[in-house]
Design a protein around this motif. Structure first.
Motif, PDB file in Angstrom:
ATOM      1  N   ALA A  18      84.254   5.498 -25.172  1.00 13.20           N
ATOM      2  CA  ALA A  18      84.808   6.711 -25.767  1.00 13.20           C
ATOM      3  C   ALA A  18      83.774   7.446 -26.606  1.00 13.20           C
ATOM      4  CB  ALA A  18      86.029   6.354 -26.621  1.00 13.20           C
ATOM      5  N   GLY A  19      82.932   6.700 -27.331  1.00 14.90           N
ATOM      6  CA  GLY A  19      81.945   7.329 -28.188  1.00 14.90           C
ATOM      7  C   GLY A  19      80.800   7.973 -27.425  1.00 14.90           C
ATOM      8  N   TYR A  20      80.394   7.358 -26.331  1.00 13.49           N
ATOM      9  CA  TYR A  20      79.239   7.843 -25.572  1.00 13.49           C
ATOM     10  C   TYR A  20      79.601   8.867 -24.499  1.00 13.49           C
ATOM     11  CZ  TYR A  20      75.299   5.065 -27.252  1.00 13.49           C
ATOM     12  OH  TYR A  20      74.273   4.558 -27.998  1.00 13.49           O
ATOM     13  N   LEU A  21      80.891   9.070 -24.229  1.00 13.69           N
ATOM     14  CA  LEU A  21      81.267   9.958 -23.130  1.00 13.69           C
ATOM     15  C   LEU A  21      80.814  11.395 -23.371  1.00 13.69           C
ATOM     16  CD1 LEU A  21      82.676  10.183 -20.409  1.00 13.69           C
ATOM     17  CD2 LEU A  21      84.826  10.644 -21.621  1.00 13.69           C
ATOM     18  N   ALA A  22      80.910  11.872 -24.606  1.00 15.25           N
ATOM     19  CA  ALA A  22      80.520  13.262 -24.888  1.00 15.25           C
ATOM     20  C   ALA A  22      79.053  13.529 -24.553  1.00 15.25           C
ATOM     21  CB  ALA A  22      80.820  13.602 -26.341  1.00 15.25           C
ATOM     22  N   THR A 111      81.414   8.435 -35.018  1.00  6.93           N
ATOM     23  CA  THR A 111      82.085   7.399 -35.805  1.00  6.93           C
ATOM     24  C   THR A 111      82.504   6.228 -34.925  1.00  6.93           C
ATOM     25  OG1 THR A 111      82.916   9.092 -37.344  1.00  6.93           O
ATOM     26  CG2 THR A 111      84.013   6.947 -37.366  1.00  6.93           C
ATOM     27  N   ALA A 112      83.086   6.548 -33.766  1.00  6.05           N
ATOM     28  CA  ALA A 112      83.483   5.489 -32.837  1.00  6.05           C
ATOM     29  C   ALA A 112      82.266   4.708 -32.346  1.00  6.05           C
ATOM     30  CB  ALA A 112      84.226   6.097 -31.646  1.00  6.05           C
ATOM     31  N   THR A 113      81.176   5.413 -32.072  1.00  5.16           N
ATOM     32  CA  THR A 113      79.959   4.751 -31.620  1.00  5.16           C
ATOM     33  C   THR A 113      79.402   3.823 -32.696  1.00  5.16           C
ATOM     34  OG1 THR A 113      79.421   6.626 -30.187  1.00  5.16           O
ATOM     35  CG2 THR A 113      77.625   5.135 -30.746  1.00  5.16           C
ATOM     36  N   ALA A 114      79.472   4.241 -33.967  1.00  7.65           N
ATOM     37  CA  ALA A 114      78.979   3.408 -35.062  1.00  7.65           C
ATOM     38  C   ALA A 114      79.742   2.089 -35.136  1.00  7.65           C
ATOM     39  CB  ALA A 114      79.092   4.159 -36.390  1.00  7.65           C
ATOM     40  N   VAL A 115      81.057   2.157 -34.998  1.00  5.59           N
ATOM     41  CA  VAL A 115      81.864   0.936 -35.026  1.00  5.59           C
ATOM     42  C   VAL A 115      81.524   0.047 -33.838  1.00  5.59           C
ATOM     43  CG1 VAL A 115      84.201  -0.008 -35.001  1.00  5.59           C
ATOM     44  CG2 VAL A 115      83.729   2.098 -36.253  1.00  5.59           C
ATOM     45  N   ALA A 116      81.408   0.661 -32.653  1.00  5.40           N
ATOM     46  CA  ALA A 116      81.094  -0.118 -31.452  1.00  5.40           C
ATOM     47  C   ALA A 116      79.726  -0.775 -31.563  1.00  5.40           C
ATOM     48  CB  ALA A 116      81.151   0.786 -30.221  1.00  5.40           C
ATOM     49  N   PHE A 132      77.931  -3.826 -20.233  1.00  6.99           N
ATOM     50  CA  PHE A 132      79.312  -3.505 -19.862  1.00  6.99           C
ATOM     51  C   PHE A 132      79.701  -2.117 -20.364  1.00  6.99           C
ATOM     52  CE2 PHE A 132      80.247  -8.068 -19.054  1.00  6.99           C
ATOM     53  CZ  PHE A 132      80.975  -7.915 -17.888  1.00  6.99           C
ATOM     54  N   GLY A 133      79.308  -1.804 -21.604  1.00  9.71           N
ATOM     55  CA  GLY A 133      79.650  -0.506 -22.166  1.00  9.71           C
ATOM     56  C   GLY A 133      79.015   0.638 -21.402  1.00  9.71           C
ATOM     57  N   LEU A 134      77.748   0.479 -21.035  1.00  7.05           N
ATOM     58  CA  LEU A 134      77.073   1.521 -20.275  1.00  7.05           C
ATOM     59  C   LEU A 134      77.665   1.671 -18.878  1.00  7.05           C
ATOM     60  CD1 LEU A 134      73.371   0.897 -21.323  1.00  7.05           C
ATOM     61  CD2 LEU A 134      74.805   2.826 -21.908  1.00  7.05           C
ATOM     62  N   LEU A 135      78.083   0.567 -18.308  1.00  3.85           N
ATOM     63  CA  LEU A 135      78.745   0.626 -17.005  1.00  3.85           C
ATOM     64  C   LEU A 135      80.025   1.442 -17.101  1.00  3.85           C
ATOM     65  CD1 LEU A 135      79.020  -0.224 -14.076  1.00  3.85           C
ATOM     66  CD2 LEU A 135      80.109  -2.326 -14.835  1.00  3.85           C
ATOM     67  N   GLY A 136      80.799   1.175 -18.158  1.00  2.00           N
ATOM     68  CA  GLY A 136      82.058   1.890 -18.331  1.00  2.00           C
ATOM     69  C   GLY A 136      81.858   3.382 -18.498  1.00  2.00           C
ATOM     70  N   VAL A 137      80.943   3.777 -19.373  1.00  2.00           N
ATOM     71  CA  VAL A 137      80.765   5.212 -19.630  1.00  2.00           C
ATOM     72  C   VAL A 137      80.116   5.903 -18.441  1.00  2.00           C
ATOM     73  CG1 VAL A 137      78.500   5.044 -20.773  1.00  2.00           C
ATOM     74  CG2 VAL A 137      80.068   6.886 -21.378  1.00  2.00           C
ATOM     75  N   SER A 138      79.217   5.218 -17.735  1.00  2.00           N
ATOM     76  CA  SER A 138      78.587   5.822 -16.554  1.00  2.00           C
ATOM     77  C   SER A 138      79.613   6.043 -15.449  1.00  2.00           C
ATOM     78  CB  SER A 138      77.450   4.934 -16.044  1.00  2.00           C
ATOM     79  OG  SER A 138      76.427   4.825 -16.998  1.00  2.00           O
ATOM     80  N   ALA A 386      80.556 -16.313 -16.560  1.00  2.00           N
ATOM     81  CA  ALA A 386      80.491 -15.167 -17.461  1.00  2.00           C
ATOM     82  C   ALA A 386      79.252 -14.343 -17.245  1.00  2.00           C
ATOM     83  CB  ALA A 386      80.524 -15.651 -18.919  1.00  2.00           C
ATOM     84  N   GLN A 387      78.360 -14.777 -16.338  1.00  2.00           N
ATOM     85  CA  GLN A 387      77.147 -14.032 -16.098  1.00  2.00           C
ATOM     86  C   GLN A 387      77.290 -13.053 -14.941  1.00  2.00           C
ATOM     87  OE1 GLN A 387      73.703 -16.558 -15.828  1.00  2.00           O
ATOM     88  NE2 GLN A 387      74.445 -17.926 -17.416  1.00  2.00           N
ATOM     89  N   VAL A 388      78.507 -12.922 -14.418  1.00  2.00           N
ATOM     90  CA  VAL A 388      78.739 -11.930 -13.375  1.00  2.00           C
ATOM     91  C   VAL A 388      79.075 -10.621 -14.067  1.00  2.00           C
ATOM     92  CG1 VAL A 388      80.127 -11.335 -11.364  1.00  2.00           C
ATOM     93  CG2 VAL A 388      79.605 -13.725 -11.847  1.00  2.00           C
ATOM     94  N   TYR A 389      78.130  -9.712 -14.090  1.00  2.00           N
ATOM     95  CA  TYR A 389      78.309  -8.493 -14.848  1.00  2.00           C
ATOM     96  C   TYR A 389      78.873  -7.397 -13.961  1.00  2.00           C
ATOM     97  CZ  TYR A 389      75.009 -11.062 -17.698  1.00  2.00           C
ATOM     98  OH  TYR A 389      74.370 -12.017 -18.413  1.00  2.00           O
ATOM     99  N   ASP A 390      79.621  -6.487 -14.563  1.00  2.00           N
ATOM    100  CA  ASP A 390      80.188  -5.381 -13.839  1.00  2.00           C
ATOM    101  C   ASP A 390      79.427  -4.093 -14.061  1.00  2.00           C
ATOM    102  OD1 ASP A 390      83.648  -6.250 -13.862  1.00  2.00           O
ATOM    103  OD2 ASP A 390      82.223  -6.215 -12.253  1.00  2.00           O
ATOM    104  N   LYS A 391      78.914  -3.849 -15.298  1.00  2.00           N
ATOM    105  CA  LYS A 391      78.089  -2.666 -15.480  1.00  2.00           C
ATOM    106  C   LYS A 391      78.130  -2.105 -16.873  1.00  2.00           C
ATOM    107  CE  LYS A 391      77.213   1.573 -16.035  1.00  2.00           C
ATOM    108  NZ  LYS A 391      76.412   2.250 -16.654  1.00  2.00           N
ATOM    109  N   ALA A 392      77.200  -1.123 -17.163  1.00  2.00           N
ATOM    110  CA  ALA A 392      77.189  -0.739 -18.518  1.00  2.00           C
ATOM    111  C   ALA A 392      76.240   0.151 -19.197  1.00  2.00           C
ATOM    112  CB  ALA A 392      76.979  -1.981 -19.249  1.00  2.00           C
ATOM    113  N   THR A 393      76.022   0.672 -20.117  1.00  2.00           N
ATOM    114  CA  THR A 393      75.295   1.155 -21.251  1.00  2.00           C
ATOM    115  C   THR A 393      75.793   2.307 -22.016  1.00  2.00           C
ATOM    116  OG1 THR A 393      73.308   2.108 -22.091  1.00  2.00           O
ATOM    117  CG2 THR A 393      73.457   2.022 -19.778  1.00  2.00           C
ATOM    118  N   ALA A 394      75.513   3.080 -23.114  1.00  2.00           N
ATOM    119  CA  ALA A 394      75.753   3.834 -24.160  1.00  2.00           C
ATOM    120  C   ALA A 394      75.213   4.271 -24.849  1.00  2.00           C
ATOM    121  CB  ALA A 394      76.041   3.857 -24.895  1.00  2.00           C
TER     122      ALA A 394
END
Length: 395
Positions: A18-22, A111-116, A132-138, A386-394
């Protein structure tokens, strides 16, 4: 006895998204501000820069205050500001109201990014969580880029997408720690650790981000004016590049800490410099597409390692927030810098200048990574499943 299972902090990943989407949607947000609004392209770009500066201001303000205020309260405040700001801006056609909404929404995103960022830094494996976070926002940004053109013209669509994302993430904040749970001895005022390394990283990241976004800000013009491609072709290249970016994030997660941090950051930045020079000099489809797609593959890989490096400098996450906010300053200035350089010297010279700058700052960034590698940081065993990653960054 079996090893403890590493759980994925989904609330932090959602908040990161949510923080990195903008910032991820900045090209379409800025591009649509002059659609239906009495704004020139330059004025629209200034509004986009103001959004990112507002986001960076929130990061600097809350970098050392997340624990004292409480992650849950601060996250909900940031998301509420994002919903009100972006949502209000999407619903009005009054210029001053749109600008005010973008500024409020940008502060909420920061603010959301700071908390994350603070929460991710405290994880056993910050790099994995960042991935994971970068995967989600991408992935989400890519979906918006594919969907928004079919919803009609106007500035409100991308702003509404950011507001709705913040609203959707709100329920997950209930799993974050309240203020009463974050008070204690470990949160007493303490100096920033590794001050020299942290400052060096915070000073170089704006330059690194500026170079990336200088190219991104003028890539469309390079494709149309210099490579003589149609708008549809340029759009297709960008869509493929975004998909390639997802592969880059998956690759970053799969690699994890195997290569250390110095090699991905140093060599990755050097390869990005070559991609920028190639894209800026493109005069045909092959060269343009190769440069843009390769750049989108490499960028999230290096970014994930940089964020992980910042997180390793302070388990409380203060350096991660400060470095991400500093990066936002470069992001905000990037489109303006790219426009000025290309207008004065042309696209190929702009690419060479940006590439040379990246090669220079790769040296101190690599030095910080090497220093962090020599420090004895705790190593956490991650179960194979737990090492099977789905994706990510931010950032």
């Amino acid at each position: 006895m079996s090893a403890p299972r590493t759980t994925t902090p989904w609330p932090l990943i959602a908040l990161f998204t949510a923080g990195y989407l903008a910032p991820y949607l900045l090209p379409t947000t800025v591009g649509r501000l002059d659609s239906g609004l009495p704004l020139s392209a330059t004025q629209a770009g200034a509004v986009g820069s103001a959004l990112l500066l507002s986001s960076a201001a929130a990061g600097f303000l809350f970098a050392s205050r997340v624990d004292r205020i409480g992650p849950r309260l601060l996250a909900r405040t940031g998301l509420a500001l994002a919903v009100l700001g972006y949502g209000g801006g999407a619903l009005t056609h009054t210029v001053w109201a749109v600008v005010a909404g973008v500024l409020v929404g940008g502060f909420g995103s920061g603010t959301a990014t700071a908390v994350a960022a603070t929460g991710i830094a405290a994880q056993p494996d910050p790099h994995r969580t960042t991935t994971f976070g970068l995967l989600g926002v991408s992935a989400l940004a890519g979906a918006v880029y594919l969907t928004v053109p079919h919803l009609g013209p106007g500035h409100g669509r991308p702003l509404a997408a950011i507001a709705l994302t913040a609203l959707a993430v709100w329920p997950l904040t209930g799993r974050l720690a309240p203020a009463t749970a974050t008070r204690g001895a470990r949160h007493t005022k303490a100096p920033l650790p590794h001050l020299r390394a942290g400052l060096l990283l915070a000073l170089t990241l704006p330059c690194w981000s500026l170079a990336q976004n200088s190219l991104w800000g003028v890539s469309g013009r390079i494709g149309l004016d210099q490579a003589h491609l149609t708008e549809a072709t340029v759009g297709a290249v960008f869509a493929i590049a975004l998909g390639a970016g997802l592969l880059g994030v998956v690759g970053a997660g799969a690699l994890g800490p195997r290569l250390g941090r110095a090699l991905p950051i140093g060599a990755g930045t050097a390869l990005i410099a070559a991609c920028i020079a190639l894209s800026a000099a493109a005069t045909d489809l092959t060269t343009f597409a190769t440069g843009e797609i390769a750049w989108n593959v490499l960028y999230p890989i290096v970014l994930s390692y940089v964020i992980g490096l910042a997180a390793s400098l302070d388990p409380r996450g203060r350096w991660a927030v400060l470095v991400s906010s500093a990066s936002s300053l470069g992001t905000a200035a990037g489109p303006l810098a790219g426009s000025l350089l290309s207008a004065r010297a042309g696209f190929p010279v702009m690419g060479l200048v940006l590439a040379a700058g990246l090669l220079l700052i790769a040296v101190p960034m690599t030095a910080v990574a090497l220093g962090a590698g020599r420090r004895s940081l705790p190593v956490v065993e991650i179960p194979v499943e737990a090492q099977v990653y789905d994706k990510a960054t931010a950032a």
